[in-house]
Design a protein around this motif. Structure first.
Motif, PDB file in Angstrom:
ATOM      1  N   ILE A   1      -7.722   5.500  -1.081  1.00 15.04           N
ATOM      2  CA  ILE A   1      -6.386   6.054  -0.848  1.00 15.04           C
ATOM      3  C   ILE A   1      -6.293   7.467  -1.410  1.00 15.04           C
ATOM      4  CG2 ILE A   1      -3.933   5.810  -1.379  1.00 15.04           C
ATOM      5  CD1 ILE A   1      -4.303   2.799  -1.327  1.00 15.04           C
ATOM      6  N   MET A   2      -6.831   7.677  -2.600  1.00 12.83           N
ATOM      7  CA  MET A   2      -6.819   9.013  -3.178  1.00 12.83           C
ATOM      8  C   MET A   2      -7.517  10.022  -2.264  1.00 12.83           C
ATOM      9  SD  MET A   2      -6.053  11.165  -5.581  1.00 12.83           S
ATOM     10  CE  MET A   2      -5.501  10.233  -7.006  1.00 12.83           C
ATOM     11  N   ALA A   3      -8.648   9.626  -1.695  1.00 15.94           N
ATOM     12  CA  ALA A   3      -9.419  10.537  -0.835  1.00 15.94           C
ATOM     13  C   ALA A   3      -8.677  10.881   0.457  1.00 15.94           C
ATOM     14  CB  ALA A   3     -10.774   9.915  -0.508  1.00 15.94           C
ATOM     15  N   SER A   4      -7.715  10.042   0.851  1.00 17.63           N
ATOM     16  CA  SER A   4      -7.016  10.261   2.121  1.00 17.63           C
ATOM     17  C   SER A   4      -5.739  11.075   1.976  1.00 17.63           C
ATOM     18  CB  SER A   4      -6.689   8.913   2.770  1.00 17.63           C
ATOM     19  OG  SER A   4      -5.665   8.235   2.046  1.00 17.63           O
ATOM     20  N   ILE A   5      -5.345  11.417   0.758  1.00 18.96           N
ATOM     21  CA  ILE A   5      -4.101  12.160   0.545  1.00 18.96           C
ATOM     22  C   ILE A   5      -4.226  13.572   1.108  1.00 18.96           C
ATOM     23  CG2 ILE A   5      -2.572  13.153  -1.207  1.00 18.96           C
ATOM     24  CD1 ILE A   5      -3.167  10.723  -2.943  1.00 18.96           C
ATOM     25  N   ARG A   6      -3.190  14.005   1.811  1.00 24.79           N
ATOM     26  CA  ARG A   6      -3.171  15.331   2.414  1.00 24.79           C
ATOM     27  C   ARG A   6      -2.298  16.290   1.589  1.00 24.79           C
ATOM     28  NH1 ARG A   6      -0.297  15.210   6.496  1.00 24.79           N
ATOM     29  NH2 ARG A   6       0.495  13.090   6.277  1.00 24.79           N
ATOM     30  N   ARG A   7      -2.644  17.544   1.677  1.00 25.70           N
ATOM     31  CA  ARG A   7      -1.904  18.565   0.939  1.00 25.70           C
ATOM     32  C   ARG A   7      -0.421  18.548   1.316  1.00 25.70           C
ATOM     33  NH1 ARG A   7      -3.213  24.878   1.878  1.00 25.70           N
ATOM     34  NH2 ARG A   7      -3.092  24.036   3.979  1.00 25.70           N
TER      35      ARG A   7
ATOM     36  N   LEU B   1      -0.899  13.309  -8.116  1.00 25.54           N
ATOM     37  CA  LEU B   1      -1.655  14.493  -7.694  1.00 25.54           C
ATOM     38  C   LEU B   1      -0.743  15.698  -7.533  1.00 25.54           C
ATOM     39  CD1 LEU B   1      -4.288  15.796  -6.792  1.00 25.54           C
ATOM     40  CD2 LEU B   1      -3.872  14.883  -4.481  1.00 25.54           C
ATOM     41  N   ALA B   2       0.430  15.504  -6.939  1.00 15.85           N
ATOM     42  CA  ALA B   2       1.352  16.619  -6.730  1.00 15.85           C
ATOM     43  C   ALA B   2       1.790  17.247  -8.047  1.00 15.85           C
ATOM     44  CB  ALA B   2       2.575  16.134  -5.940  1.00 15.85           C
ATOM     45  N   LEU B   3       2.077  16.409  -9.039  1.00 17.90           N
ATOM     46  CA  LEU B   3       2.502  16.940 -10.332  1.00 17.90           C
ATOM     47  C   LEU B   3       1.365  17.642 -11.056  1.00 17.90           C
ATOM     48  CD1 LEU B   3       4.770  13.979 -11.444  1.00 17.90           C
ATOM     49  CD2 LEU B   3       5.508  16.273 -10.770  1.00 17.90           C
ATOM     50  N   ARG B   4       0.136  17.150 -10.867  1.00 19.38           N
ATOM     51  CA  ARG B   4      -1.016  17.839 -11.441  1.00 19.38           C
ATOM     52  C   ARG B   4      -1.194  19.220 -10.797  1.00 19.38           C
ATOM     53  NH1 ARG B   4      -5.849  14.771  -9.973  1.00 19.38           N
ATOM     54  NH2 ARG B   4      -4.600  13.078 -10.854  1.00 19.38           N
ATOM     55  N   LEU B   5      -0.964  19.291  -9.479  1.00 11.21           N
ATOM     56  CA  LEU B   5      -1.078  20.563  -8.768  1.00 11.21           C
ATOM     57  C   LEU B   5       0.006  21.542  -9.193  1.00 11.21           C
ATOM     58  CD1 LEU B   5      -1.821  19.063  -5.260  1.00 11.21           C
ATOM     59  CD2 LEU B   5      -3.349  20.627  -6.486  1.00 11.21           C
ATOM     60  N   LEU B   6       1.193  21.016  -9.492  1.00  6.83           N
ATOM     61  CA  LEU B   6       2.310  21.876  -9.893  1.00  6.83           C
ATOM     62  C   LEU B   6       2.197  22.333 -11.332  1.00  6.83           C
ATOM     63  CD1 LEU B   6       5.220  23.013  -9.268  1.00  6.83           C
ATOM     64  CD2 LEU B   6       6.069  20.894 -10.304  1.00  6.83           C
TER      65      LEU B   6
ATOM     66  N   PRO C   1       0.800  -1.232   0.000  1.00 11.18           N
ATOM     67  CA  PRO C   1       0.000   0.000   0.000  1.00 11.18           C
ATOM     68  C   PRO C   1       0.831   1.280   0.000  1.00 11.18           C
ATOM     69  CG  PRO C   1      -0.926  -1.611   1.522  1.00 11.18           C
ATOM     70  CD  PRO C   1       0.382  -2.177   1.058  1.00 11.18           C
ATOM     71  N   ALA C   2       2.024   1.245   0.636  1.00 13.13           N
ATOM     72  CA  ALA C   2       2.866   2.446   0.655  1.00 13.13           C
ATOM     73  C   ALA C   2       3.300   2.840  -0.752  1.00 13.13           C
ATOM     74  CB  ALA C   2       4.089   2.219   1.538  1.00 13.13           C
ATOM     75  N   LEU C   3       3.589   1.865  -1.604  1.00  8.21           N
ATOM     76  CA  LEU C   3       3.959   2.152  -2.989  1.00  8.21           C
ATOM     77  C   LEU C   3       2.779   2.736  -3.749  1.00  8.21           C
ATOM     78  CD1 LEU C   3       5.833   2.020  -5.440  1.00  8.21           C
ATOM     79  CD2 LEU C   3       5.165  -0.374  -5.738  1.00  8.21           C
ATOM     80  N   PHE C   4       1.604   2.172  -3.565  1.00  8.55           N
ATOM     81  CA  PHE C   4       0.399   2.673  -4.237  1.00  8.55           C
ATOM     82  C   PHE C   4       0.143   4.115  -3.832  1.00  8.55           C
ATOM     83  CE2 PHE C   4      -4.306   1.529  -5.286  1.00  8.55           C
ATOM     84  CZ  PHE C   4      -4.196   2.196  -6.493  1.00  8.55           C
ATOM     85  N   ARG C   5       0.278   4.390  -2.542  1.00  4.82           N
ATOM     86  CA  ARG C   5       0.063   5.756  -2.063  1.00  4.82           C
ATOM     87  C   ARG C   5       1.095   6.712  -2.657  1.00  4.82           C
ATOM     88  NH1 ARG C   5      -2.998   7.470   2.063  1.00  4.82           N
ATOM     89  NH2 ARG C   5      -2.673   9.641   2.732  1.00  4.82           N
TER      90      ARG C   5
ATOM     91  N   GLY D   1     -12.851  11.527  -8.473  1.00  4.86           N
ATOM     92  CA  GLY D   1     -13.784  11.251  -9.565  1.00  4.86           C
ATOM     93  C   GLY D   1     -13.164  10.389 -10.635  1.00  4.86           C
ATOM     94  N   GLY D   2     -11.901  10.683 -10.971  1.00  2.00           N
ATOM     95  CA  GLY D   2     -11.202   9.870 -11.962  1.00  2.00           C
ATOM     96  C   GLY D   2     -11.022   8.443 -11.484  1.00  2.00           C
ATOM     97  N   ALA D   3     -10.758   8.291 -10.178  1.00  2.00           N
ATOM     98  CA  ALA D   3     -10.602   6.947  -9.619  1.00  2.00           C
ATOM     99  C   ALA D   3     -11.893   6.154  -9.735  1.00  2.00           C
ATOM    100  CB  ALA D   3     -10.161   7.043  -8.157  1.00  2.00           C
ATOM    101  N   LEU D   4     -13.005   6.805  -9.441  1.00  2.00           N
ATOM    102  CA  LEU D   4     -14.297   6.124  -9.521  1.00  2.00           C
ATOM    103  C   LEU D   4     -14.655   5.787 -10.967  1.00  2.00           C
ATOM    104  CD1 LEU D   4     -16.262   8.225  -6.884  1.00  2.00           C
ATOM    105  CD2 LEU D   4     -15.456   5.870  -6.640  1.00  2.00           C
TER     106      LEU D   4
END
Length: 199
Positions: free
Chosen positions: A154-160, A41-46, A30-34, A122-125
């Motif tokens: 896992i996506m929903a649990s990611i923190r900024r 997500l970080a690269l999309r934000l950047l 799970p750590a690798l998946f996260r 949404g993309g995950a779903l």
């Protein structure tokens, strides 16, 4: 990196550049998946199409729609690749360094993070709607020790803060390298800066 710059002349209509950095993948599970989802997500934000950095460079004519950022993970190494077509790759590189430094000091805008996170969930779903894709991903992810069906949770649990730390640590100036393909040979024709020509 062994070298920070590489260049090559090819018959392209506009210079193309890729900025890269290596990272160490987490152990299987799970750590690798996260880590993979945080990186995405970080690269999309950047540097994603909705990011201020992307839109500022696009408005200035430094990038076009070919510009993208992504992370790839193999068994022993991960890589971050950012780039596309640009008439001034060095200006894009410098702007990226400044943006990463700004994020390191000021953090990621909270509203941008929330919007991007909701989009990611949404993309995950939506990814669960294709039976064939789900079957393939379930099989592939089994080799890495995690379950594809955990993707939305896992996506929903990611923190900024996780995304900020990923960008701050992975995109340090001394970890970056850039390769550039410059226009040479037969094809040197101009192309509109606002449209994404084939890479």
């Amino acid at each position: 990196p062994a070298g920070t710059r590489a260049s090559l002349e090819m018959p392209v209509s506009i210079p193309q550049s890729l900025i890269g950095a290596k990272l160490r993948p987490e152990e299987k599970g799970p750590a690798l998946f996260r880590q993979q989802l945080v990186a995405s997500l970080a690269l999309r934000l950047l540097a994603g199409p909705s990011a201020p950095f992307y839109n500022r460079l696009y408005a200035e004519g430094l990038i076009n729609r070919s510009f993208d950022a992504d992370a790839d993970f193999s068994t022993v190494v991960g890589t971050v690749i950012i780039g596309g077509e640009s008439r001034d790759p060095e200006a894009v590189y410098d702007a990226l360094l400044k943006e990463v430094a700004r994020v390191g000091k000021e953090g990621i805008d909270e509203k941008l993070f929330e919007r991007s996170l909701r989009s990611g969930i949404g993309g995950a779903l939506r990814s669960m709607e294709d039976f064939d894709d789900v079957c393939v991903n379930l099989a592939l992810d089994e080799f890495d020790g995690f379950c594809y069906l955990d993707y939305p949770a896992i996506m929903a649990s990611i923190r900024r803060e996780e995304c900020e730390a990923f960008l701050r640590e992975t995109l340090k100036p001394d970890r970056l390298a850039m390769s550039v393909v410059t226009a040479g040979g037969a094809a040197g024709a101009e192309s509109p800066s606002g449209e994404g020509e084939g890479a």
